[in-house]
Design a protein around this motif. Structure first.
Motif, short mmCIF file in Angstrom:
data_model
loop_
_atom_site.label_atom_id
_atom_site.label_comp_id
_atom_site.label_asym_id
_atom_site.label_seq_id
_atom_site.Cartn_x
_atom_site.Cartn_y
_atom_site.Cartn_z
N GLY A 1 6.71 -10.30 8.16
CA GLY A 1 7.53 -11.50 8.30
C GLY A 1 8.92 -11.26 7.76
O GLY A 1 9.68 -10.45 8.29
N VAL A 2 9.23 -11.96 6.65
CA VAL A 2 10.56 -11.82 6.04
C VAL A 2 10.52 -10.95 4.79
O VAL A 2 11.48 -10.91 4.01
CB VAL A 2 11.15 -13.20 5.69
CG1 VAL A 2 11.44 -13.98 6.96
CG2 VAL A 2 10.24 -13.99 4.76
N ALA A 3 9.41 -10.24 4.57
CA ALA A 3 9.26 -9.38 3.39
C ALA A 3 9.37 -7.92 3.81
O ALA A 3 8.84 -7.51 4.84
CB ALA A 3 7.92 -9.64 2.72
N TYR A 4 10.08 -7.13 2.96
CA TYR A 4 10.43 -5.77 3.34
C TYR A 4 10.15 -4.75 2.24
O TYR A 4 10.37 -5.00 1.07
CB TYR A 4 11.93 -5.69 3.68
CG TYR A 4 12.33 -6.51 4.87
CD1 TYR A 4 12.49 -5.93 6.12
CD2 TYR A 4 12.56 -7.88 4.75
CE1 TYR A 4 12.85 -6.70 7.23
CE2 TYR A 4 12.92 -8.65 5.84
CZ TYR A 4 13.06 -8.05 7.08
OH TYR A 4 13.42 -8.81 8.17
N GLY A 5 9.69 -3.57 2.70
CA GLY A 5 9.62 -2.40 1.84
C GLY A 5 8.49 -2.35 0.84
O GLY A 5 7.54 -3.12 0.90
N THR B 1 0.85 -1.20 0.00
CA THR B 1 0.00 0.00 0.00
C THR B 1 0.88 1.25 0.00
O THR B 1 0.60 2.24 0.67
CB THR B 1 -0.98 0.02 1.19
OG1 THR B 1 -1.47 -1.30 1.43
CG2 THR B 1 -2.17 0.92 0.90
N VAL B 2 1.98 1.16 -0.74
CA VAL B 2 2.93 2.27 -0.94
C VAL B 2 3.49 2.76 0.41
O VAL B 2 3.57 3.95 0.66
CB VAL B 2 2.31 3.44 -1.75
CG1 VAL B 2 3.40 4.25 -2.43
CG2 VAL B 2 1.31 2.96 -2.79
N ARG B 3 3.91 1.82 1.24
CA ARG B 3 4.53 2.15 2.53
C ARG B 3 5.99 1.68 2.50
O ARG B 3 6.25 0.48 2.49
CB ARG B 3 3.77 1.51 3.69
CG ARG B 3 2.39 2.14 3.91
CD ARG B 3 1.60 1.47 5.01
NE ARG B 3 1.32 0.07 4.67
CZ ARG B 3 1.73 -0.96 5.41
NH1 ARG B 3 2.43 -0.77 6.51
NH2 ARG B 3 1.43 -2.19 5.06
N VAL B 4 6.90 2.61 2.47
CA VAL B 4 8.32 2.30 2.28
C VAL B 4 8.89 1.47 3.43
O VAL B 4 9.83 0.69 3.24
CB VAL B 4 9.14 3.60 2.05
CG1 VAL B 4 9.26 4.40 3.34
CG2 VAL B 4 10.49 3.30 1.45
N LEU C 1 16.51 -2.69 2.53
CA LEU C 1 15.34 -2.80 1.66
C LEU C 1 14.21 -1.87 2.09
O LEU C 1 13.20 -1.75 1.40
CB LEU C 1 14.82 -4.24 1.63
CG LEU C 1 15.74 -5.25 0.94
CD1 LEU C 1 15.23 -6.66 1.15
CD2 LEU C 1 15.86 -4.93 -0.56
N LEU C 2 14.39 -1.21 3.23
CA LEU C 2 13.39 -0.24 3.68
C LEU C 2 13.66 1.15 3.11
O LEU C 2 13.06 2.13 3.53
CB LEU C 2 13.36 -0.19 5.21
CG LEU C 2 12.97 -1.52 5.88
CD1 LEU C 2 13.05 -1.41 7.39
CD2 LEU C 2 11.57 -1.96 5.45
#
Length: 200
Positions: free
Chosen positions: A109-113, A101-104, A139-140
């Motif tokens: 869990g193990v998914a980022y950015g 949702t376009v949140r940097v 990745l953030l």
């Protein structure tokens, strides 16, 4: 015994038929859609400014807390990186909308950015291809995330032979029709906005 075997064989045949049938229905032919065909002639630099404006606006409709500056920055990155990797920018922006949702700073869990890059699945090779991305924390950041996510999508497109729907399954990690349907919808909505902006 023979009767049981016959019943089991029939059952297996029915299951295989259902699987093949649902597989055929699952892939809706993204590249055959009118939206995709429209974009075939509008992925060049000539339309870059209009695409960026559309993505920036679309990002803010999906995440009203996003500043105009951030939305414009993400949109510019998406357009430039997509052209570098020969991807449709609206496909990348649609993944961003669906995944985070376009949140940097989104983490799941193990998914980022922005593109929800899975570090567990990809962390072994990411630092080799992207030497500045040595940890999930990197990745953030928007640029790193969009570069890595777009690279993964490009590899998925190559593995799928250019089949967008199958590439989305590879990107997602499994066959999820509702995921693809959401991406299709976001993509088509952005194409609709581009048509209005260009007046055709």
């Amino acid at each position: 015994m023979e009767k049981v075997r016959s019943v089991l064989l029939r059952l297996i045949a029915v299951i295989l038929l259902l699987c093949l049938s649902s597989q055929g229905q699952a892939y809706s032919g993204f590249k055959g859609s009118s939206a995709w065909k429209y974009m075939e002639g509008r992925r060049s630099n000539k339309y870059a400014k209009a695409r960026v404006e559309v993505m920036s606006h679309y990002f803010r409709t999906k995440n009203p807390t996003l500043s105009g500056k951030a939305a414009g920055g993400y949109a510019s990155l998406v357009d430039a990186i997509s052209r570098k990797y020969k991807l449709d920018p609206f496909l990348v922006s649609s993944i961003i909308v669906k995944e985070s949702t376009v949140r940097v700073k989104a983490k799941s869990g193990v998914a980022y950015g922005l593109m929800q890059v899975n570090w567990r699945a990809n962390g072994s090779w990411i630092p080799r291809v992207f030497p500045t991305v040595k940890s999930p924390a990197r990745l953030l950041r928007s640029r790193a995330n969009i570069y890595v996510g777009s690279y993964i999508l490009r590899e998925a497109m190559q593995r799928s032979g250019g089949d967008v729907d199958r590439a989305l399954d590879i990107y997602r990690g499994r066959n999820v029709p509702s995921y693809r349907e959401s991406i299709h919808r976001y993509y088509s909505e952005q194409v609709g906005l581009l048509k209005k902006r260009l007046g055709r």
